[in-house]
Write an enzyme that holds these catalytic residues in place. Sequence first.
Site, PDB file in Angstrom:
ATOM      1  N   GLU A   1      -8.222  -6.823   5.940  1.00  0.00           N
ATOM      2  CA  GLU A   1      -7.099  -7.644   5.463  1.00  0.00           C
ATOM      3  C   GLU A   1      -6.751  -8.760   6.437  1.00  0.00           C
ATOM      4  O   GLU A   1      -6.202  -9.791   6.048  1.00  0.00           O
ATOM      5  CB  GLU A   1      -5.862  -6.766   5.266  1.00  0.00           C
ATOM      6  CG  GLU A   1      -5.956  -5.800   4.108  1.00  0.00           C
ATOM      7  CD  GLU A   1      -4.799  -4.820   4.118  1.00  0.00           C
ATOM      8  OE1 GLU A   1      -4.267  -4.549   3.040  1.00  0.00           O
ATOM      9  OE2 GLU A   1      -4.437  -4.329   5.198  1.00  0.00           O
TER      10      GLU A   1
ATOM     11  N   GLY B   1      -6.124  -3.943  -6.933  1.00  0.00           N
ATOM     12  CA  GLY B   1      -7.089  -2.878  -6.684  1.00  0.00           C
ATOM     13  C   GLY B   1      -6.462  -1.504  -6.679  1.00  0.00           C
ATOM     14  O   GLY B   1      -7.057  -0.533  -7.170  1.00  0.00           O
TER      15      GLY B   1
ATOM     16  N   SER C   1       0.826  -1.204   0.000  1.00  0.00           N
ATOM     17  CA  SER C   1       0.000   0.000   0.000  1.00  0.00           C
ATOM     18  C   SER C   1       0.859   1.253   0.000  1.00  0.00           C
ATOM     19  O   SER C   1       0.570   2.217  -0.722  1.00  0.00           O
ATOM     20  CB  SER C   1      -0.929  -0.003   1.222  1.00  0.00           C
ATOM     21  OG  SER C   1      -1.829  -1.088   1.175  1.00  0.00           O
TER      22      SER C   1
ATOM     23  N   SER D   1     -15.084   0.176  -1.132  1.00  0.00           N
ATOM     24  CA  SER D   1     -13.626   0.216  -1.021  1.00  0.00           C
ATOM     25  C   SER D   1     -13.157   1.636  -0.768  1.00  0.00           C
ATOM     26  O   SER D   1     -13.537   2.559  -1.501  1.00  0.00           O
ATOM     27  CB  SER D   1     -12.970  -0.318  -2.300  1.00  0.00           C
ATOM     28  OG  SER D   1     -11.570  -0.128  -2.262  1.00  0.00           O
ATOM     29  N   SER D   2     -12.295   1.812   0.226  1.00  0.00           N
ATOM     30  CA  SER D   2     -11.713   3.127   0.481  1.00  0.00           C
ATOM     31  C   SER D   2     -10.790   3.561  -0.651  1.00  0.00           C
ATOM     32  O   SER D   2     -10.492   4.751  -0.798  1.00  0.00           O
ATOM     33  CB  SER D   2     -10.930   3.110   1.796  1.00  0.00           C
ATOM     34  OG  SER D   2      -9.811   2.248   1.715  1.00  0.00           O
ATOM     35  N   GLN D   3     -10.328   2.612  -1.483  1.00  0.00           N
ATOM     36  CA  GLN D   3      -9.455   2.964  -2.606  1.00  0.00           C
ATOM     37  C   GLN D   3     -10.149   3.882  -3.603  1.00  0.00           C
ATOM     38  O   GLN D   3      -9.482   4.616  -4.342  1.00  0.00           O
ATOM     39  CB  GLN D   3      -8.981   1.698  -3.317  1.00  0.00           C
ATOM     40  CG  GLN D   3      -8.038   0.840  -2.498  1.00  0.00           C
ATOM     41  CD  GLN D   3      -7.750  -0.491  -3.154  1.00  0.00           C
ATOM     42  OE1 GLN D   3      -8.361  -0.861  -4.159  1.00  0.00           O
ATOM     43  NE2 GLN D   3      -6.814  -1.248  -2.595  1.00  0.00           N
TER      44      GLN D   3
ATOM     45  N   ARG E   1     -14.848  -6.135 -10.281  1.00  0.00           N
ATOM     46  CA  ARG E   1     -14.656  -5.369  -9.045  1.00  0.00           C
ATOM     47  C   ARG E   1     -15.156  -3.927  -9.224  1.00  0.00           C
ATOM     48  O   ARG E   1     -15.115  -3.368 -10.325  1.00  0.00           O
ATOM     49  CB  ARG E   1     -13.184  -5.399  -8.622  1.00  0.00           C
ATOM     50  CG  ARG E   1     -12.715  -6.808  -8.301  1.00  0.00           C
ATOM     51  CD  ARG E   1     -11.261  -6.861  -7.895  1.00  0.00           C
ATOM     52  NE  ARG E   1     -11.029  -6.235  -6.597  1.00  0.00           N
ATOM     53  CZ  ARG E   1      -9.836  -6.167  -6.012  1.00  0.00           C
ATOM     54  NH1 ARG E   1      -8.773  -6.682  -6.619  1.00  0.00           N
ATOM     55  NH2 ARG E   1      -9.696  -5.594  -4.839  1.00  0.00           N
TER      56      ARG E   1
END
Length: 451
Positions: free
Chosen positions: A331, A102, A32, A173-175, A130
């Site tokens: 995770e 991701g 990350s 998703s925070s992404q 996704r």
Amino acid sequence: MTVTTDVPIDPWPAPTADRPVEATVTMPGSKSATNRALILAAISDGTSRLTRPLRSRDTLLMAAALGGLGVAVVDDHDDWLVHGQFPLRRVPAARIDCGNAGTVARFAPALATLVHGDVVLDGDPRMRDRPLTPLLDALRTLGARIDGDRMPLTVHGRGCLAGGEVTVDASASSQLVSGLLLAAPRYDHGVTVRHVGSRLPSWPHLEMTVAALRAAGAAVEATVEATVETEVVGPTGSGACWSVGPGPLVAHDHIIEPDISSASAFLAAAAATGGRVVLADWPDRTVQPGRMLPDLLAAMGCMVTHTAAGLEVRGPGRLNGIDVDLSDYGEAAPTLAALAVLADSPSRLRGIAHLRLQETDRLGALATELGRLGAAITVTDDGLAISPAPLAGARLDPRADHRLAMAYAVVGLVVPGVLIDDIATTGKTVPQFPRLWAEMLGIGMPGALRW
């Protein structure tokens, strides 16, 4: 300790420990952190050095994506040099392979709006399922031209983006938020992003994004922000907001922290076998979500100690079940599920409905595959319920998910006859996992395992 080191790729016989594991482990860099540093270095003024970056499938895909957008990422011994530039070069036609990463799929589109030219993004078959639509719709609101809502999709870059205010439902998703924020300093008016929807998962990853932006010189304001001291993390619903002002970014050296999330499988080896594992170089202060791992292992009966050598985990004689909300640290769910099937009391893993949308449906996969061993697992609305049950060996499919493969290896320490298909999928974040796992188990006295 009996360990098979000459392992076939498919299936891989997970080694069974015949005595408590005893090892010291030094982890590679955080995936990350590496991918955030790559994005920011690409649009900084000058050359940035990334020290101890992770070189794995996900980060190599990100480096290749930057190369496709005209930004050079160059090996310098163990480091990476990123020759940042802005404006980005003209790219008449570029293709970005996102694989099943991701971070690449959700960080690259916002960056692609800043090149001159068309950029096609595609990935593995699973990536086409996704969630991306909230991010793409937000970019369109900010002025981008994008064809498609799922991969393959095309970003028609015009060398700039107006920016402004936008709302995003990032409950999947925070992404989806991080992708917008990382490119925002180079948008004409910056970006203000407000999350709308249910609880925002994986909040600490947004902390990582904000910290990385500030380290690069960006002006960032966040209306809801976690603190390492209090461990208060994440909003329970709508209202979180981030503002990133426009302006130049400063090239600088990034020292990438060890990946303490991927370390969970190695620390779990101590928990599962009643052994002792020390994770070297555990950060004194970190915004990585893995900072929550020590308390989770302690709740299952482990003794966890911060020492001069690193974080030391000693496993108990018998593991306790656990009832925990993992919405901020999803995770950890595969590793905790692996330990939970070995525990002597029931467990509940909550707040992780979003794991259905990861590399695979992690909830369904864990229930089905660990169920082949005899585990009693029920998929709930927001997680897993796990009860003690007798276990026996079986062949397990990680479904191209690195964290599932590593979790199955943890179970295999205690349950003989566990075979894992496609163990090479661990290369997404942990290169050479089978060899390193075997080396850890082959240490007959306290030693060091390095990457």
